[in-house]
Scaffold this motif. Structure first.
Motif, PDB file in Angstrom:
ATOM      1  N   ARG A   3       0.440  -1.374  -0.074  1.00  0.00           N
ATOM      2  CA  ARG A   3      -0.461  -0.120   0.013  1.00  0.00           C
ATOM      3  C   ARG A   3       0.909   1.622   0.105  1.00  0.00           C
ATOM      4  N   ARG A   4       0.044   2.068  -0.941  1.00  0.00           N
ATOM      5  CA  ARG A   4       1.335   3.991  -1.102  1.00  0.00           C
ATOM      6  C   ARG A   4       1.493   3.852   0.942  1.00  0.00           C
ATOM      7  N   THR A   5       2.158   4.907   0.587  1.00  0.00           N
ATOM      8  CA  THR A   5       3.085   5.314   1.866  1.00  0.00           C
ATOM      9  C   THR A   5       1.195   7.070   2.261  1.00  0.00           C
ATOM     10  N   PRO A   6       0.858   6.308   3.739  1.00  0.00           N
ATOM     11  CA  PRO A   6      -0.501   7.702   3.682  1.00  0.00           C
ATOM     12  C   PRO A   6       0.593   9.237   3.505  1.00  0.00           C
ATOM     13  N   LEU A   7      -0.196  10.075   3.252  1.00  0.00           N
ATOM     14  CA  LEU A   7      -0.136  11.650   3.014  1.00  0.00           C
ATOM     15  C   LEU A   7       0.272  12.166   5.033  1.00  0.00           C
ATOM     16  N   PRO A   8       1.320  12.732   4.868  1.00  0.00           N
ATOM     17  CA  PRO A   8       1.614  13.180   6.422  1.00  0.00           C
ATOM     18  C   PRO A   8       0.210  13.781   7.345  1.00  0.00           C
ATOM     19  N   PRO A   9      -0.240  13.305   8.350  1.00  0.00           N
ATOM     20  CA  PRO A   9      -1.224  13.990   9.171  1.00  0.00           C
ATOM     21  C   PRO A   9      -1.200  15.728   8.780  1.00  0.00           C
ATOM     22  N   PRO A  10      -2.427  16.992   8.833  1.00  0.00           N
ATOM     23  CA  PRO A  10      -2.579  17.667   9.626  1.00  0.00           C
ATOM     24  C   PRO A  10      -1.267  18.194  10.807  1.00  0.00           C
ATOM     25  N   PRO A  11      -1.482  19.368  11.581  1.00  0.00           N
ATOM     26  CA  PRO A  11      -0.800  19.447  12.858  1.00  0.00           C
ATOM     27  C   PRO A  11      -1.498  19.206  13.723  1.00  0.00           C
ATOM     28  N   PRO A  12      -1.467  19.004  14.543  1.00  0.00           N
ATOM     29  CA  PRO A  12      -2.237  18.449  15.990  1.00  0.00           C
ATOM     30  C   PRO A  12      -2.470  20.284  16.084  1.00  0.00           C
ATOM     31  N   PRO A  13      -3.508  19.824  16.913  1.00  0.00           N
ATOM     32  CA  PRO A  13      -4.131  21.431  17.881  1.00  0.00           C
ATOM     33  C   PRO A  13      -3.553  21.904  18.756  1.00  0.00           C
ATOM     34  N   ALA A  14      -3.113  23.411  18.872  1.00  0.00           N
ATOM     35  CA  ALA A  14      -2.362  23.908  19.097  1.00  0.00           C
ATOM     36  C   ALA A  14      -2.424  23.936  20.533  1.00  0.00           C
ATOM     37  N   GLU A  15      -4.198  23.706  21.239  1.00  0.00           N
ATOM     38  CA  GLU A  15      -3.782  22.480  22.674  1.00  0.00           C
ATOM     39  C   GLU A  15      -3.331  21.299  22.393  1.00  0.00           C
ATOM     40  N   LEU A  16      -2.408  20.747  21.773  1.00  0.00           N
ATOM     41  CA  LEU A  16      -2.245  18.898  21.710  1.00  0.00           C
ATOM     42  C   LEU A  16      -0.493  19.352  21.374  1.00  0.00           C
ATOM     43  N   ARG A  17      -0.465  20.382  20.971  1.00  0.00           N
ATOM     44  CA  ARG A  17       0.807  20.461  20.624  1.00  0.00           C
ATOM     45  C   ARG A  17       2.327  19.542  21.946  1.00  0.00           C
ATOM     46  N   SER A  18       3.091  19.281  20.966  1.00  0.00           N
ATOM     47  CA  SER A  18       3.830  18.770  22.395  1.00  0.00           C
ATOM     48  C   SER A  18       5.381  18.977  21.710  1.00  0.00           C
ATOM     49  N   ARG A  22      12.018  24.179  19.598  1.00  0.00           N
ATOM     50  CA  ARG A  22      11.129  24.915  18.105  1.00  0.00           C
ATOM     51  C   ARG A  22      11.965  24.014  17.155  1.00  0.00           C
ATOM     52  N   GLU A  23      13.536  23.449  17.079  1.00  0.00           N
ATOM     53  CA  GLU A  23      14.317  22.607  16.509  1.00  0.00           C
ATOM     54  C   GLU A  23      13.609  21.743  16.012  1.00  0.00           C
ATOM     55  N   THR A  24      12.890  21.293  16.856  1.00  0.00           N
ATOM     56  CA  THR A  24      12.449  19.944  17.580  1.00  0.00           C
ATOM     57  C   THR A  24      10.831  19.943  15.986  1.00  0.00           C
ATOM     58  N   LEU A  25      10.445  21.237  16.390  1.00  0.00           N
ATOM     59  CA  LEU A  25       9.224  21.450  15.320  1.00  0.00           C
ATOM     60  C   LEU A  25       9.526  22.115  13.994  1.00  0.00           C
ATOM     61  N   LEU A  26      10.469  22.137  13.769  1.00  0.00           N
ATOM     62  CA  LEU A  26      10.924  22.943  12.421  1.00  0.00           C
ATOM     63  C   LEU A  26      11.677  21.067  11.703  1.00  0.00           C
ATOM     64  N   ALA A  27      12.299  20.990  12.162  1.00  0.00           N
ATOM     65  CA  ALA A  27      11.627  20.049  11.701  1.00  0.00           C
ATOM     66  C   ALA A  27      11.225  18.478  11.139  1.00  0.00           C
ATOM     67  N   ASP A  28      10.469  18.653  12.088  1.00  0.00           N
ATOM     68  CA  ASP A  28       8.962  18.126  11.429  1.00  0.00           C
ATOM     69  C   ASP A  28       8.345  18.536  10.178  1.00  0.00           C
ATOM     70  N   ARG A  29       8.061  20.486  10.228  1.00  0.00           N
ATOM     71  CA  ARG A  29       7.214  20.567   9.200  1.00  0.00           C
ATOM     72  C   ARG A  29       8.393  21.079   8.481  1.00  0.00           C
ATOM     73  N   ALA A  30       9.579  20.650   8.119  1.00  0.00           N
ATOM     74  CA  ALA A  30      10.295  20.743   7.054  1.00  0.00           C
ATOM     75  C   ALA A  30       9.990  18.999   6.083  1.00  0.00           C
ATOM     76  N   ARG A  31       9.987  18.213   6.988  1.00  0.00           N
ATOM     77  CA  ARG A  31      10.136  16.735   6.441  1.00  0.00           C
ATOM     78  C   ARG A  31       8.053  16.529   5.614  1.00  0.00           C
ATOM     79  N   ALA A  32       6.971  17.090   6.674  1.00  0.00           N
ATOM     80  CA  ALA A  32       5.987  16.670   6.379  1.00  0.00           C
ATOM     81  C   ALA A  32       5.960  17.377   5.046  1.00  0.00           C
ATOM     82  N   MET A  33       6.684  19.065   4.825  1.00  0.00           N
ATOM     83  CA  MET A  33       5.586  20.279   3.861  1.00  0.00           C
ATOM     84  C   MET A  33       6.743  19.483   2.621  1.00  0.00           C
ATOM     85  N   ALA A  34       7.473  18.548   2.380  1.00  0.00           N
ATOM     86  CA  ALA A  34       9.115  18.517   1.636  1.00  0.00           C
ATOM     87  C   ALA A  34       8.662  17.113   1.230  1.00  0.00           C
ATOM     88  N   GLU A  35       7.570  16.094   1.509  1.00  0.00           N
ATOM     89  CA  GLU A  35       6.278  15.320   1.301  1.00  0.00           C
ATOM     90  C   GLU A  35       5.425  15.476   0.507  1.00  0.00           C
TER      91      GLU A  35
END
Length: 213
Positions: A3-18, A22-35
Motif C-alpha cells: 500500500r502507498r504511504t499515507p499523506l503526512p497528517p496535519p499538525p496537531p491542534p495548538a492545545e495538543l502540540r508537544s 522549536r528545532e524539533t517543530l521545524l524539523a517535523d514541519r520541513a519533512r511534512a512540507m517536503a513530502e
C-alpha cells in the motif's frame, strides 16, 4: 502489492502540540512540507498525470472511432455494427477508471494544499523552506500545462475545419476532435492550477508572510 504511504497528517491542534523545542517543530514541519510538495509535483505525480492523459486519449479514441462509424460511415452490415459496439465498449471501459483516477488525484491535491498551508502556518524557516520554494517544479508543470491548453485550443478550432467536409468527415469527426481537445484542456487546467498553487506557496514562504488560510 504494498500500500502507498499515507499523506503526512496535519499538525496537531495548538492545545495538543508537544514538541520539546522549536528545532524539533521545524524539523517535523520541513519533512511534512517536503513530502506534501513531492506528492503534488514530484516525478511520480507527473508520471501519473501523463499516464492518465494518454489513457484518456486512448479511451476517447475508441469511443470517437465508434462515433465516426455511427455518424460518418454507413453501418451497412452486422460486422461493422459489432465492431463499432466493441470499440465503444472498450473505450468506455478505459475512460471510466481514468476519470476516477483523475478525480482521485484532484481530491489528493486539494488535501495536500490544505495540509501544506497548515504546516506552513506553524512557523518560518527560510533555510529549510528553500527546497519547497524551488521554482523548477512549478515552471515544469506550468510550461507543460500551458502547452496542453494551447494544443487543445488549436485542435478545437483548426482541426475540425481541416478534416470536416463533404468528402472528409462529418458530425462524428467533429465530436471526436472536440472531445480530444477537451481532454487536453482539462489536463492543462489541472496542471496550471497546481503550478499556480505552488507559486503562491513559494511567495508566502519567501517573505510575504505565512498564513494557514
Amino acid at each position: 502489492m504494498a500500500r502507498r504511504t499515507p499523506l503526512p497528517p496535519p499538525p496537531p491542534p495548538a492545545e495538543l502540540r508537544s514538541w520539546p523545542d522549536r528545532e524539533t517543530l521545524l524539523a517535523d514541519r520541513a519533512r511534512a512540507m517536503a513530502e506534501l510538495t513531492k506528492r503534488q509535483l514530484g516525478r511520480r505525480r507527473l508520471t501519473f498525470f501523463l499516464l492518465f492523459l494518454v489513457l484518456a486519449h486512448l479511451g476517447w479514441g475508441l469511443v470517437g472511432g465508434a462515433l465516426i462509424g455511427i455518424f460518418d460511415d454507413e453501418l451497412s452490415d452486422p460486422l461493422t455494427m459489432i465492431s463499432v459496439t466493441v470499440m465503444a465498449a472498450l473505450g468506455t471501459a478505459v475512460l471510466i477508471p481514468t476519470v476516477w483516477g483523475v478525480a482521485h488525484g484532484l481530491r489528493s491535491d486539494v488535501l495536500c494544499r490544505e495540509r501544506l498551508a497548515q504546516w506552513a502556518g506553524l512557523d518560518r524557516d527560510a533555510a529549510r523552506d528553500r527546497a519547497v520554494r524551488e521554482p523548477w517544479l512549478g515552471i515544469l508543470w506550468a510550461v507543460l500545462s500551458f502547452a496542453l491548453c494551447a494544443f487543445g485550443l488549436w485542435v478545437s478550432f483548426a482541426v475540425p475545419n481541416m478534416v470536416v467536409g463533404p468528402t472528409r468527415g462529418g458530425y462524428g469527426t467533429v465530436a471526436y476532435f472536440m472531445g480530444a481537445a477537451l481532454v487536453l484542456w482539462v489536463h492543462g487546467l489541472i496542471g496550471l492550477t497546481k503550478a499556480y498553487a505552488h507559486y503562491r506557496l513559494a511567495v508566502r514562504l519567501g517573505g510575504l508572510g505565512v498564513s494557514g488560510k
